[in-house]
Write a protein that holds these residues in place. Structure first.
Motif, mmCIF file in Angstrom:
data_model
loop_
_atom_site.group_PDB
_atom_site.id
_atom_site.type_symbol
_atom_site.label_atom_id
_atom_site.label_comp_id
_atom_site.label_asym_id
_atom_site.label_seq_id
_atom_site.Cartn_x
_atom_site.Cartn_y
_atom_site.Cartn_z
ATOM 1 N N GLY A 106 72.992 -59.145 89.287
ATOM 2 C CA GLY A 106 72.906 -60.471 88.687
ATOM 3 C C GLY A 106 73.723 -60.661 87.431
ATOM 4 O O GLY A 106 73.952 -61.798 87.003
ATOM 5 N N MET A 107 74.188 -59.574 86.813
ATOM 6 C CA MET A 107 74.945 -59.682 85.573
ATOM 7 C C MET A 107 76.429 -59.930 85.880
ATOM 8 O O MET A 107 76.958 -59.428 86.869
ATOM 9 N N ARG A 108 77.100 -60.696 85.023
ATOM 10 C CA ARG A 108 78.508 -61.008 85.211
ATOM 11 C C ARG A 108 79.299 -60.675 83.950
ATOM 12 O O ARG A 108 78.754 -60.647 82.832
ATOM 13 N N ALA A 109 80.589 -60.450 84.115
ATOM 14 C CA ALA A 109 81.444 -60.080 82.985
ATOM 15 C C ALA A 109 81.411 -61.144 81.896
ATOM 16 O O ALA A 109 81.448 -60.828 80.706
ATOM 17 N N ARG A 110 81.329 -62.400 82.289
ATOM 18 C CA ARG A 110 81.268 -63.482 81.304
ATOM 19 C C ARG A 110 80.056 -63.320 80.395
ATOM 20 O O ARG A 110 80.142 -63.518 79.180
ATOM 21 N N GLN A 111 78.917 -62.981 80.984
ATOM 22 C CA GLN A 111 77.704 -62.797 80.184
ATOM 23 C C GLN A 111 77.834 -61.594 79.254
ATOM 24 O O GLN A 111 77.374 -61.627 78.117
ATOM 25 N N VAL A 112 78.459 -60.529 79.760
ATOM 26 C CA VAL A 112 78.658 -59.337 78.926
ATOM 27 C C VAL A 112 79.537 -59.673 77.724
ATOM 28 O O VAL A 112 79.252 -59.256 76.593
ATOM 29 N N ARG A 113 80.593 -60.434 77.955
ATOM 30 C CA ARG A 113 81.459 -60.839 76.840
ATOM 31 C C ARG A 113 80.660 -61.579 75.764
ATOM 32 O O ARG A 113 80.843 -61.346 74.563
ATOM 33 N N GLU A 114 79.783 -62.477 76.203
ATOM 34 C CA GLU A 114 78.992 -63.258 75.255
ATOM 35 C C GLU A 114 78.042 -62.361 74.466
ATOM 36 O O GLU A 114 77.907 -62.506 73.243
ATOM 37 N N VAL A 115 77.377 -61.453 75.164
ATOM 38 C CA VAL A 115 76.451 -60.535 74.492
ATOM 39 C C VAL A 115 77.198 -59.674 73.482
ATOM 40 O O VAL A 115 76.750 -59.496 72.337
ATOM 41 N N PHE A 116 78.344 -59.155 73.885
ATOM 42 C CA PHE A 116 79.099 -58.269 73.007
ATOM 43 C C PHE A 116 79.637 -59.011 71.793
ATOM 44 O O PHE A 116 79.649 -58.478 70.682
ATOM 45 N N ALA A 117 80.081 -60.241 71.975
ATOM 46 C CA ALA A 117 80.583 -61.021 70.846
ATOM 47 C C ALA A 117 79.468 -61.278 69.834
ATOM 48 O O ALA A 117 79.674 -61.170 68.614
ATOM 49 N N ASP A 118 78.282 -61.584 70.342
ATOM 50 C CA ASP A 118 77.130 -61.817 69.473
ATOM 51 C C ASP A 118 76.763 -60.544 68.705
ATOM 52 O O ASP A 118 76.527 -60.580 67.488
ATOM 53 N N LEU A 119 76.716 -59.417 69.394
ATOM 54 C CA LEU A 119 76.392 -58.152 68.742
ATOM 55 C C LEU A 119 77.419 -57.787 67.684
ATOM 56 O O LEU A 119 77.085 -57.312 66.600
ATOM 57 N N ARG A 120 78.679 -57.981 68.034
ATOM 58 C CA ARG A 120 79.750 -57.658 67.090
ATOM 59 C C ARG A 120 79.575 -58.461 65.806
ATOM 60 O O ARG A 120 79.661 -57.923 64.697
ATOM 61 N N ASP A 121 79.301 -59.741 65.951
ATOM 62 C CA ASP A 121 79.167 -60.604 64.776
ATOM 63 C C ASP A 121 77.964 -60.228 63.914
ATOM 64 O O ASP A 121 77.992 -60.386 62.691
ATOM 65 N N ARG A 122 76.895 -59.732 64.535
ATOM 66 C CA ARG A 122 75.659 -59.481 63.790
ATOM 67 C C ARG A 122 75.466 -58.034 63.345
ATOM 68 O O ARG A 122 74.566 -57.770 62.532
ATOM 69 N N THR A 123 76.286 -57.115 63.859
ATOM 70 C CA THR A 123 76.113 -55.709 63.466
ATOM 71 C C THR A 123 77.310 -55.133 62.712
ATOM 72 O O THR A 123 77.148 -54.162 61.972
#
Length: 497
Positions: A157-174
């Motif tokens: 069920g997971m897609r590369a687009r969703q992974v990009r979004e999660v990673f961008a959010d993590l990068r910004d907050r960590t």
């Protein structure tokens, strides 16, 4: 009778896959080097037979005959089998056998290349792995990017687009947190992490704690050494882990406890799913949530070291001389950009995953050539962590995954990190679990995980499992809050916001 015949067939497929898995485990831990060529043929035969049996028209006929069973267990077996069969029939047996042979050859090429730090030795095999990955994606089908078809194999069920979004959010907050920690300087004497700790004593202590704290028992499990730590199982009664030992002793200890998390997941799958496609973890992200929970949220906690410092002192007095639990706790939670993913701390670890994800996308899409991968790897390391690997063994060759054809796998590590905190947060709403975790006594937590995570096997999708266990979809919020609270305390930083 159709359901009985279907289960017999699925059991035979499971047995063939287990036999191939046992050969793979032996290859990693026991097999003499000259056995590699024939072992590859043997494994290809078994995997081909399993695939052929599963994808034969009779399997589909049996599924049609049973329809939707009234029994809840049978209904889950049918549902998961249908989902797997829909994918499996798209892959010809010849392709499955070709991929098995190629993985075997690539594995041994990787071992040699890593030992001698020679990427050129491995490059042709990586080209083959990528070719197989592209062909597999085309056979399975996808809408947006070939990566989606591969990722779905590991995280349904997971897609590369969703992974990009999660990673961008993590990068910004960590990333700002990492910079604040780096500027704060040392939180403890990190020399303790390389104090003399005999290799045999490392393994023995790690194994002892795996049993006492986490329930891993010799009646159903064993530990061996391998070039890259892993967990495998052939049933819930036969679960195996490996580790490696080195002067930096946390690699052995935390590596063992990481794999113990995987092992206890497989041990906790309900017996009713045995020898069916349901008898495994819901996804690799859910699986990783267990290993990261055991390794980091539990084994790197202050209560854990308050409980096990004296046991460590018994086997490694040179390590613990002059230390108290608080100092050791701060030491094993050191935050420092480093070259090796499996030794990375909690704050920097996800940047290692982002790097690999971005490189895989570029390789699959044709924007990056294999020949240029070492240079691209080093550039990403400088961008994210400010480091340049001195050689390929500590850079592009450090992971086993690409030699095993596991392209699309890496994002599950970070998804597991997020879910580990979300699950533990949910479990600690139970007062008994919370009290036990506070004392580093994990029996109640293990029971909670068995009920809410492990026991379901693959009968629930990752999204369904997460919603049921925690009450909401997967989110990075608990994980980010955990990192800030823990490391602002360790490094004496003023809390933000």
């Amino acid at each position: 009778m159709s359901m009985d015949e279907l289960k017999r067939r699925l059991g035979q497929v499971s047995d063939l896959e287990a036999a191939a898995g046992l050969m793979s485990w032996d290859q990693e831990t026991q097999m003499p080097p000259e056995g590699a060529r024939v072992r590859g043929l043997q494994m290809a035969t078994l995997e081909g037979l399993a695939h052929e049996l599963f994808t034969s028209p009779r399997t589909a006929e049996l599924l049609d005959a049973v329809g939707t069973p009234a029994d809840e267990t049978d209904a889950a077996v049918v549902r998961v089998t249908r989902r797997d069969l829909d994918k499996a029939v798209r892959l010809p047996t010849g392709f499955v056998e070709e991929a098995a042979r190629a993985r075997n050859e690539a594995h041994h090429a990787w071992l040699h290349a890593r030992e001698h730090s020679e990427f050129a030795t491995f490059a042709p095999h990586l080209e083959k792995m990528l070719d197989l990955a592209r062909r597999q994606a085309d056979l399975l089908g996808y809408e947006d990017h070939p990566y989606d078809a591969l990722l779905d194999e590991y995280e349904p069920g997971m897609r590369a687009r969703q992974v990009r979004e999660v990673f961008a959010d993590l990068r910004d907050r960590t990333l700002p947190l990492l910079r604040r920690i780096t500027a704060a300087g040392d939180a403890a004497d990190y020399g303790v992490l390389t104090r003399p700790f005999p290799f045999g004593a490392q393994k023995a202590f790690a194994w002892r704690v795996a049993g006492e704290a986490f329930g891993l028992g010799p009646d159903f499990s064993r530990q061996d050494e391998s070039a890259h730590p892993f967990q495998t199982n052939f049933s819930r009664e036969d679960v195996r882990i490996t580790t490696r030992v080195e002067e930096y002793w946390p690699a052995c200890l935390f590596g063992t406890w990481h794999e113990t998390g995987h092992a206890m997941y497989e041990r906790g799958v309900a017996p009713r799913w045995e020898r069916t496609p349901v008898s495994a973890g819901a996804s690799l992200g859910v699986h990783e949530s267990q290993s990261r929970m055991f390794e980091n949220l539990l084994a790197r906690s202050r209560p854990f070291w308050e409980r096990y410092l004296s046991a460590l002192a018994e086997v490694a007095p040179e390590v613990t001389a002059g230390l108290d639990a608080g100092t050791l706790y701060r030491a094993v939670n050191r935050v420092r950009p480093s070259l090796i993913r499996v030794e990375a701390d909690e704050v920097t670890y996800n940047f290692h995953i982002m790097l690999r994800f971005e490189l895989e996308l570029a390789l699959l899409g044709g924007e990056l050539r294999v020949a240029d991968l070492p240079e691209a790897w080093n550039a990403k390391m400088r961008e994210y962590l400010g480091l340049t690997p001195p050689d390929d063994a500590q850079g592009v060759l450090q992971d086993i995954h690409w030699s095993a054809g596991l392209i699309g796998y890496f994002p599950t590590y970070t998804l597991g990190n997020l879910l580990s905190v979300q699950l533990l947060e949910a479990a600690r709403r139970d007062a008994e679990v919370a009290a036990g975790v506070g004392r580093a006594e994990y029996g109640s937590l293990l029971a909670w995980l068995a009920r809410h995570v492990h026991g379901h096997g693959r009968s629930l999708t990752p999204a369904e499992l997460t919603e049921r266990a925690t009450g909401r979809p997967l989110t990075a919020d608990p994980y980010v809050a955990y990192l800030h609270a823990k490391y602002e305390d360790i490094y004496g930083l003023k809390a933000e916001g």
